[in-house]
Design a protein around this motif. Structure first.
Motif, PDB file in Angstrom:
ATOM      1  N   LEU A   1       0.831  -1.201   0.000  1.00 38.17           N
ATOM      2  CA  LEU A   1       0.000   0.000   0.000  1.00 38.17           C
ATOM      3  C   LEU A   1       0.864   1.248   0.000  1.00 38.17           C
ATOM      4  CD1 LEU A   1      -2.649  -1.158   2.609  1.00 38.17           C
ATOM      5  CD2 LEU A   1      -2.833  -1.187   0.122  1.00 38.17           C
ATOM      6  N   ASN A   2       0.477   2.196  -0.835  1.00 35.73           N
ATOM      7  CA  ASN A   2       1.203   3.441  -0.997  1.00 35.73           C
ATOM      8  C   ASN A   2       0.265   4.613  -0.677  1.00 35.73           C
ATOM      9  OD1 ASN A   2       3.431   5.138  -2.148  1.00 35.73           O
ATOM     10  ND2 ASN A   2       1.798   5.706  -3.543  1.00 35.73           N
ATOM     11  N   VAL A   3       0.819   5.657  -0.103  1.00 36.16           N
ATOM     12  CA  VAL A   3       0.074   6.893   0.130  1.00 36.16           C
ATOM     13  C   VAL A   3       0.553   7.909  -0.903  1.00 36.16           C
ATOM     14  CG1 VAL A   3      -0.372   8.773   1.746  1.00 36.16           C
ATOM     15  CG2 VAL A   3      -0.150   6.442   2.588  1.00 36.16           C
ATOM     16  N   PHE A   4      -0.377   8.462  -1.674  1.00 35.76           N
ATOM     17  CA  PHE A   4      -0.059   9.456  -2.699  1.00 35.76           C
ATOM     18  C   PHE A   4      -0.556  10.797  -2.176  1.00 35.76           C
ATOM     19  CE2 PHE A   4      -1.304  11.004  -7.200  1.00 35.76           C
ATOM     20  CZ  PHE A   4      -0.231  11.866  -7.223  1.00 35.76           C
ATOM     21  N   LEU A   5       0.381  11.675  -1.833  1.00 39.91           N
ATOM     22  CA  LEU A   5       0.034  12.960  -1.230  1.00 39.91           C
ATOM     23  C   LEU A   5      -0.065  14.053  -2.287  1.00 39.91           C
ATOM     24  CD1 LEU A   5       2.385  12.846   1.878  1.00 39.91           C
ATOM     25  CD2 LEU A   5      -0.035  12.253   1.762  1.00 39.91           C
ATOM     26  N   SER A   6      -1.062  14.883  -2.140  1.00 34.01           N
ATOM     27  CA  SER A   6      -1.250  16.052  -2.994  1.00 34.01           C
ATOM     28  C   SER A   6      -1.335  17.269  -2.077  1.00 34.01           C
ATOM     29  CB  SER A   6      -2.536  15.897  -3.801  1.00 34.01           C
ATOM     30  OG  SER A   6      -2.772  17.036  -4.588  1.00 34.01           O
ATOM     31  N   GLN A   7      -0.844  18.392  -2.544  1.00 32.02           N
ATOM     32  CA  GLN A   7      -0.729  19.574  -1.685  1.00 32.02           C
ATOM     33  C   GLN A   7      -2.033  19.945  -1.005  1.00 32.02           C
ATOM     34  OE1 GLN A   7       0.419  19.333  -4.748  1.00 32.02           O
ATOM     35  NE2 GLN A   7       2.547  19.898  -4.764  1.00 32.02           N
ATOM     36  N   SER A   8      -3.122  20.021  -1.752  1.00 33.80           N
ATOM     37  CA  SER A   8      -4.385  20.456  -1.141  1.00 33.80           C
ATOM     38  C   SER A   8      -5.398  19.322  -1.057  1.00 33.80           C
ATOM     39  CB  SER A   8      -4.983  21.602  -1.962  1.00 33.80           C
ATOM     40  OG  SER A   8      -5.274  21.162  -3.266  1.00 33.80           O
ATOM     41  N   GLY A   9      -4.981  18.120  -1.361  1.00 33.19           N
ATOM     42  CA  GLY A   9      -5.893  16.979  -1.355  1.00 33.19           C
ATOM     43  C   GLY A   9      -6.282  16.602  -2.768  1.00 33.19           C
ATOM     44  N   HIS A  10      -6.869  15.446  -2.913  1.00 29.45           N
ATOM     45  CA  HIS A  10      -7.209  14.956  -4.249  1.00 29.45           C
ATOM     46  C   HIS A  10      -8.604  15.368  -4.700  1.00 29.45           C
ATOM     47  CE1 HIS A  10      -3.606  12.649  -5.058  1.00 29.45           C
ATOM     48  NE2 HIS A  10      -3.592  12.385  -3.765  1.00 29.45           N
TER      49      HIS A  10
ATOM     50  N   ALA B   1       1.489   7.751   7.961  1.00 30.42           N
ATOM     51  CA  ALA B   1       1.421   6.621   7.026  1.00 30.42           C
ATOM     52  C   ALA B   1       2.224   5.437   7.565  1.00 30.42           C
ATOM     53  CB  ALA B   1       1.946   7.046   5.652  1.00 30.42           C
ATOM     54  N   GLU B   2       3.380   5.708   8.142  1.00 32.34           N
ATOM     55  CA  GLU B   2       4.197   4.643   8.714  1.00 32.34           C
ATOM     56  C   GLU B   2       3.470   3.977   9.883  1.00 32.34           C
ATOM     57  OE1 GLU B   2       8.803   3.990   9.984  1.00 32.34           O
ATOM     58  OE2 GLU B   2       7.874   5.863  10.628  1.00 32.34           O
ATOM     59  N   ALA B   3       2.837   4.768  10.728  1.00 29.89           N
ATOM     60  CA  ALA B   3       2.098   4.221  11.864  1.00 29.89           C
ATOM     61  C   ALA B   3       0.925   3.357  11.405  1.00 29.89           C
ATOM     62  CB  ALA B   3       1.594   5.355  12.757  1.00 29.89           C
ATOM     63  N   ALA B   4       0.395   3.644  10.214  1.00 27.33           N
ATOM     64  CA  ALA B   4      -0.714   2.870   9.657  1.00 27.33           C
ATOM     65  C   ALA B   4      -0.219   1.689   8.820  1.00 27.33           C
ATOM     66  CB  ALA B   4      -1.601   3.777   8.817  1.00 27.33           C
TER      67      ALA B   4
ATOM     68  N   SER C   1       4.844   2.811   1.493  1.00 26.48           N
ATOM     69  CA  SER C   1       5.593   3.927   0.922  1.00 26.48           C
ATOM     70  C   SER C   1       4.715   5.171   0.866  1.00 26.48           C
ATOM     71  CB  SER C   1       6.092   3.588  -0.493  1.00 26.48           C
ATOM     72  OG  SER C   1       5.001   3.342  -1.355  1.00 26.48           O
ATOM     73  N   VAL C   2       5.374   6.290   0.657  1.00 29.12           N
ATOM     74  CA  VAL C   2       4.703   7.578   0.488  1.00 29.12           C
ATOM     75  C   VAL C   2       5.236   8.198  -0.792  1.00 29.12           C
ATOM     76  CG1 VAL C   2       4.394   9.899   1.442  1.00 29.12           C
ATOM     77  CG2 VAL C   2       4.436   7.933   2.978  1.00 29.12           C
ATOM     78  N   PHE C   3       4.343   8.681  -1.637  1.00 29.72           N
ATOM     79  CA  PHE C   3       4.730   9.315  -2.903  1.00 29.72           C
ATOM     80  C   PHE C   3       4.275  10.759  -2.881  1.00 29.72           C
ATOM     81  CE2 PHE C   3       3.672  10.647  -7.214  1.00 29.72           C
ATOM     82  CZ  PHE C   3       4.902  10.474  -7.830  1.00 29.72           C
ATOM     83  N   ILE C   4       5.198  11.660  -3.162  1.00 26.69           N
ATOM     84  CA  ILE C   4       4.884  13.083  -3.302  1.00 26.69           C
ATOM     85  C   ILE C   4       5.394  13.489  -4.676  1.00 26.69           C
ATOM     86  CG2 ILE C   4       5.194  15.401  -2.381  1.00 26.69           C
ATOM     87  CD1 ILE C   4       5.984  14.046   0.300  1.00 26.69           C
ATOM     88  N   ALA C   5       4.500  13.808  -5.575  1.00 25.43           N
ATOM     89  CA  ALA C   5       4.897  14.200  -6.929  1.00 25.43           C
ATOM     90  C   ALA C   5       5.702  15.493  -6.872  1.00 25.43           C
ATOM     91  CB  ALA C   5       3.666  14.388  -7.804  1.00 25.43           C
TER      92      ALA C   5
END
Length: 83
Positions: free
Chosen positions: A9-18, A46-49, A53-57
């Motif tokens: 599972l990956n977390v894809f972060l966006s500055q203001s949300g998706h 995300a690590e605690a969950a 991985s975490v992805f920040i474009a």
């Protein structure tokens, strides 16, 4: 031998949300888009969950239109192209 299947599972972060209106949430703070500590806190969550991985474009910049719209690139803003 039985094949063991796993899901990553990956977390894809966006500055203001998706969602296009995510910035309107009462706890949303537009200053966080340029705050490293904000992204560190999200990565720790995300690590605690148990996320893998975490992805920040690479899409954060502040241009002349910053008061009107979110910019999502590191490149220097140039003239807008018409398509």
């Amino acid at each position: 031998m039985k094949l063991r299947r796993t899901m990553h599972l990956n977390v894809f972060l966006s500055q203001s949300g998706h969602h296009s209106a995510a910035w309107r949430h009462p706890r949303a703070d537009p200053r966080n888009a340029a705050c490293l500590q904000h992204y560190v806190a999200l990565a720790k969550s995300a690590e605690a969950a148990s996320m893998d991985s975490v992805f920040i474009a690479d899409g954060l910049s502040i241009g002349a239109e910053a008061q009107y719209e979110e910019r999502r690139n590191f490149e220097q803003p140039g003239p807008r192209r018409r398509h």
